[in-house]
Design a protein around this motif. Structure first.
Motif, PDB file in Angstrom:
ATOM      1  N   PRO A 140       0.833  -1.202   0.000  1.00  0.00           N
ATOM      2  CA  PRO A 140       0.000   0.000   0.000  1.00  0.00           C
ATOM      3  C   PRO A 140       0.873   1.261   0.000  1.00  0.00           C
ATOM      4  O   PRO A 140       2.105   1.176   0.036  1.00  0.00           O
ATOM      5  N   GLY A 141       0.195   2.414   0.011  1.00  0.00           N
ATOM      6  CA  GLY A 141       0.939   3.690   0.035  1.00  0.00           C
ATOM      7  C   GLY A 141       0.722   4.434  -1.265  1.00  0.00           C
ATOM      8  O   GLY A 141       1.397   4.169  -2.261  1.00  0.00           O
ATOM      9  N   ILE A 142      -0.208   5.419  -1.242  1.00  0.00           N
ATOM     10  CA  ILE A 142      -0.561   6.129  -2.483  1.00  0.00           C
ATOM     11  C   ILE A 142       0.419   7.257  -2.787  1.00  0.00           C
ATOM     12  O   ILE A 142       0.270   7.928  -3.798  1.00  0.00           O
ATOM     13  N   ASP A 143       1.398   7.472  -1.911  1.00  0.00           N
ATOM     14  CA  ASP A 143       2.381   8.521  -2.191  1.00  0.00           C
ATOM     15  C   ASP A 143       3.734   8.174  -1.564  1.00  0.00           C
ATOM     16  O   ASP A 143       3.816   7.369  -0.636  1.00  0.00           O
TER      17      ASP A 143
ATOM     18  N   ARG B  97      15.766  13.813  -6.854  1.00  0.00           N
ATOM     19  CA  ARG B  97      14.803  13.711  -5.747  1.00  0.00           C
ATOM     20  C   ARG B  97      13.403  13.845  -6.342  1.00  0.00           C
ATOM     21  O   ARG B  97      13.130  14.781  -7.099  1.00  0.00           O
ATOM     22  N   VAL B  98      12.520  12.890  -6.013  1.00  0.00           N
ATOM     23  CA  VAL B  98      11.214  12.827  -6.681  1.00  0.00           C
ATOM     24  C   VAL B  98      10.079  12.650  -5.671  1.00  0.00           C
ATOM     25  O   VAL B  98      10.295  12.229  -4.524  1.00  0.00           O
ATOM     26  N   VAL B  99       8.868  12.963  -6.145  1.00  0.00           N
ATOM     27  CA  VAL B  99       7.661  12.737  -5.337  1.00  0.00           C
ATOM     28  C   VAL B  99       6.595  12.148  -6.246  1.00  0.00           C
ATOM     29  O   VAL B  99       6.551  12.456  -7.442  1.00  0.00           O
ATOM     30  N   LEU B 100       5.771  11.265  -5.688  1.00  0.00           N
ATOM     31  CA  LEU B 100       4.667  10.660  -6.435  1.00  0.00           C
ATOM     32  C   LEU B 100       3.385  10.739  -5.610  1.00  0.00           C
ATOM     33  O   LEU B 100       3.401  10.478  -4.408  1.00  0.00           O
ATOM     34  N   ASN B 101       2.297  11.108  -6.274  1.00  0.00           N
ATOM     35  CA  ASN B 101       0.959  11.086  -5.653  1.00  0.00           C
ATOM     36  C   ASN B 101      -0.013  10.398  -6.614  1.00  0.00           C
ATOM     37  O   ASN B 101      -0.165  10.847  -7.752  1.00  0.00           O
ATOM     38  N   GLY B 102      -0.659   9.343  -6.136  1.00  0.00           N
ATOM     39  CA  GLY B 102      -1.791   8.798  -6.899  1.00  0.00           C
ATOM     40  C   GLY B 102      -1.413   7.871  -8.028  1.00  0.00           C
ATOM     41  O   GLY B 102      -0.558   7.005  -7.884  1.00  0.00           O
ATOM     42  N   TRP B 103      -2.081   8.022  -9.157  1.00  0.00           N
ATOM     43  CA  TRP B 103      -1.907   7.193 -10.354  1.00  0.00           C
ATOM     44  C   TRP B 103      -2.248   5.726 -10.104  1.00  0.00           C
ATOM     45  O   TRP B 103      -1.787   4.858 -10.850  1.00  0.00           O
ATOM     46  N   GLY B 104      -2.975   5.411  -9.031  1.00  0.00           N
ATOM     47  CA  GLY B 104      -3.312   4.012  -8.745  1.00  0.00           C
ATOM     48  C   GLY B 104      -2.211   3.277  -7.995  1.00  0.00           C
ATOM     49  O   GLY B 104      -2.326   2.080  -7.709  1.00  0.00           O
ATOM     50  N   VAL B 105      -1.139   4.001  -7.645  1.00  0.00           N
ATOM     51  CA  VAL B 105      -0.064   3.396  -6.857  1.00  0.00           C
ATOM     52  C   VAL B 105      -0.609   3.098  -5.453  1.00  0.00           C
ATOM     53  O   VAL B 105      -1.344   3.899  -4.881  1.00  0.00           O
TER      54      VAL B 105
ATOM     55  N   LEU C 281     -17.428  21.971  -7.172  1.00  0.00           N
ATOM     56  CA  LEU C 281     -16.240  21.653  -7.965  1.00  0.00           C
ATOM     57  C   LEU C 281     -15.621  20.362  -7.421  1.00  0.00           C
ATOM     58  O   LEU C 281     -15.152  20.330  -6.281  1.00  0.00           O
ATOM     59  N   GLY C 282     -15.649  19.302  -8.212  1.00  0.00           N
ATOM     60  CA  GLY C 282     -15.060  18.035  -7.771  1.00  0.00           C
ATOM     61  C   GLY C 282     -13.549  18.065  -7.955  1.00  0.00           C
ATOM     62  O   GLY C 282     -13.050  18.604  -8.939  1.00  0.00           O
ATOM     63  N   VAL C 283     -12.846  17.496  -6.983  1.00  0.00           N
ATOM     64  CA  VAL C 283     -11.379  17.474  -7.062  1.00  0.00           C
ATOM     65  C   VAL C 283     -10.909  16.028  -6.923  1.00  0.00           C
ATOM     66  O   VAL C 283     -11.208  15.360  -5.936  1.00  0.00           O
ATOM     67  N   ASN C 284     -10.188  15.553  -7.934  1.00  0.00           N
ATOM     68  CA  ASN C 284      -9.607  14.212  -7.895  1.00  0.00           C
ATOM     69  C   ASN C 284      -8.111  14.339  -8.129  1.00  0.00           C
ATOM     70  O   ASN C 284      -7.667  14.650  -9.232  1.00  0.00           O
ATOM     71  N   SER C 285      -7.331  14.093  -7.078  1.00  0.00           N
ATOM     72  CA  SER C 285      -5.877  14.305  -7.171  1.00  0.00           C
ATOM     73  C   SER C 285      -5.172  13.198  -7.946  1.00  0.00           C
ATOM     74  O   SER C 285      -4.036  13.380  -8.376  1.00  0.00           O
ATOM     75  N   VAL C 286      -5.839  12.050  -8.106  1.00  0.00           N
ATOM     76  CA  VAL C 286      -5.139  10.834  -8.558  1.00  0.00           C
ATOM     77  C   VAL C 286      -4.570  10.976  -9.963  1.00  0.00           C
ATOM     78  O   VAL C 286      -3.467  10.524 -10.245  1.00  0.00           O
ATOM     79  N   THR C 287      -5.328  11.629 -10.849  1.00  0.00           N
ATOM     80  CA  THR C 287      -4.925  11.627 -12.258  1.00  0.00           C
ATOM     81  C   THR C 287      -4.672  13.039 -12.802  1.00  0.00           C
ATOM     82  O   THR C 287      -4.824  13.274 -13.994  1.00  0.00           O
ATOM     83  N   ARG C 288      -4.328  13.994 -11.937  1.00  0.00           N
ATOM     84  CA  ARG C 288      -4.055  15.338 -12.455  1.00  0.00           C
ATOM     85  C   ARG C 288      -2.852  15.303 -13.402  1.00  0.00           C
ATOM     86  O   ARG C 288      -1.890  14.547 -13.161  1.00  0.00           O
ATOM     87  N   PRO C 289      -2.864  16.107 -14.464  1.00  0.00           N
ATOM     88  CA  PRO C 289      -1.703  16.128 -15.359  1.00  0.00           C
ATOM     89  C   PRO C 289      -0.462  16.681 -14.654  1.00  0.00           C
ATOM     90  O   PRO C 289      -0.568  17.396 -13.650  1.00  0.00           O
TER      91      PRO C 289
END
Ligand SMILES: NC(=O)c1ccc[n+]([C@@H]2O[C@H](COP(=O)([O-])OP(=O)(O)OC[C@H]3O[C@@H](n4cnc5c(N)ncnc54)[C@H](OP(=O)(O)O)[C@@H]3O)[C@@H](O)[C@H]2O)c1
Length: 329
Positions: free
Chosen positions: A62-65, A83-91, A265-273
């Motif tokens: 688990p761990g979405i980020d 140095r990188v960061v990841l949020n979402g994308w189904g991870v 206004l719906g906000v979905n962080s998972v797939t933002r460009p």
């Protein structure tokens, strides 16, 4: 070998715990990251406790980020040492996630960590804070400015809520923080809330149109709370809805939308460009001092993850929880 939280499932049910995993089990991807920090978001707690259908395939880390340092890259945008960061994308849902000392992902999902942010403070912000920023951007795009009036933040003591209160206050908004923990009034005022209200005043079924109270809302709670928040939004105001801590339902009428011109206004962080992610993280890095991350954050090791996930589902976690993977043995 590296340490990871692994969720397994068979006919006997779901098992979850810390375990040692061999690197050759990492999923396909063109970038391998030495993860230095991850977090426990609401979604991670749902996955770890099995209280929500988050995980799509087993076994799953688990761990979405996460935030960390690139070890190996076949992606043109990233090199070892970045140095990188990841949020979402189904991870953490369908691809192994951040609650492990190594992650292998698609480089297209990563962004470079802005200068000035360590992995630990990037994850103190985490997907919750990044989503709070996306909510604010959505309100700004709609034309909300501090002069329009108060902004309500629901679930204010939680991860999204705490960062939203701090960010809005730094931007000059007068923030009304709604919480079920009035004992956290001093904490919320320290983050910048001008007023703290008991969430019970918004939690029950209410009239479809109510006295106009706030110009905008950041809502991570859903259900009757979101319905009442909409019903008390001023004419031409807006609500950024991103969560469902009270429920997925939305029991209301069209009255606030057609009679007051209120916008939801719906906000979905998972797939933002990527461009929106980079901009959100740039703004977060510039707001670092105002976020008071030491106050908002508690840091734990991999050994404590399962226990904290249960506490978060029980509404007993304040602010953000960072998982320090650099020192987790
Ligand atoms: N759309 C997206 O991309 C996105 C991204 C991140 C998170 N989310 C969602 O946003 C929500 C919050 O996430 P989070 O990480 O901030 O979780 P969190 O840290 O657990 O915060 C949720 C907060 O909601 C409040 N709450 C809990 N149960 C409630 C209930 N039954 N009724 C009313 N309020 C309740 C509590 O705040 P008080 O104690 O202050 O009342 C709690 O601290 C979750 O639903 C999550 O899935 C969505």
């Amino acid at each position: 070998m590296f340490q990871a939280i692994l969720i397994e499932k068979d006919d006997a049910g779901q098992r979850v715990g810390k375990t040692e995993v061999s690197e050759d089990r990492l999923p396909a991807g063109d970038v391998t990251v030495r993860v230095e920090a991850s977090t426990i978001n609401y979604k991670d707690a749902l996955a770890i406790t099995g209280k929500g259908p988050i995980v799509r395939s087993f076994p799953m880390v688990p761990g979405i980020d996460f935030a960390g340092v690139v070890e190996h890259s076949d992606h043109p945008g990233f090199s070892p040492g970045d140095r990188v960061v990841l949020n979402g994308w189904g991870v953490g849902e369908q691809h192994w996630g951040g609650l492990a000392q190594r992650a292998r992902v698609r480089g297209d999902w990563l962004i470079h960590l802005p200068d000035g942010l360590t992995s630990l403070n990037a994850m103190a912000i985490g997907t919750a804070g990044y989503t709070a920023m996306l909510c604010i951007v959505a309100l700004e795009r709609f034309g909300i400015v501090p002069a329009r009036g108060d902004v309500l933040v629901t679930g204010a003591s939680g991860g999204v809520g705490s960062i939203a209160v701090a960010l809005l206050s730094r931007l000059g908004y007068s923030v009304v923080a709604s919480t079920g923990r009035m004992s956290e009034e001093a904490y919320l005022k320290e983050l910048g809330a001008a007023e703290v209200i008991d969430r019970q005043t918004l939690a029950e079924p209410g009239k479809p149109l109510q006295k106009e109270r706030w110009a905008a809302v950041v809502d991570s709670v859903g259900s009757h709370t979101l319905a009442n928040a909409c019903a008390a939004t001023k004419a031409d105001g807006a609500i950024a809805a991103c969560g469902m801590a009270q429920g997925l339902d939305f029991p209301t009428s069209v009255a606030p939308f057609i009679l007051r011109g209120v916008a939801l206004l719906g906000v979905n962080s998972v797939t933002r460009p990527v461009s929106e992610r980079v901009e959100a993280w740039r703004r977060l890095s510039e707001s670092l001092d105002a976020l008071k991350l030491d106050t908002v954050t508690r840091t734990v090791s991999l050994d404590q993850v399962v226990e904290v996930a249960h506490a978060l589902m029980a509404g007993k976690v304040r602010g953000r929880v960072v998982v320090d993977l650099a020192t987790s043995a």
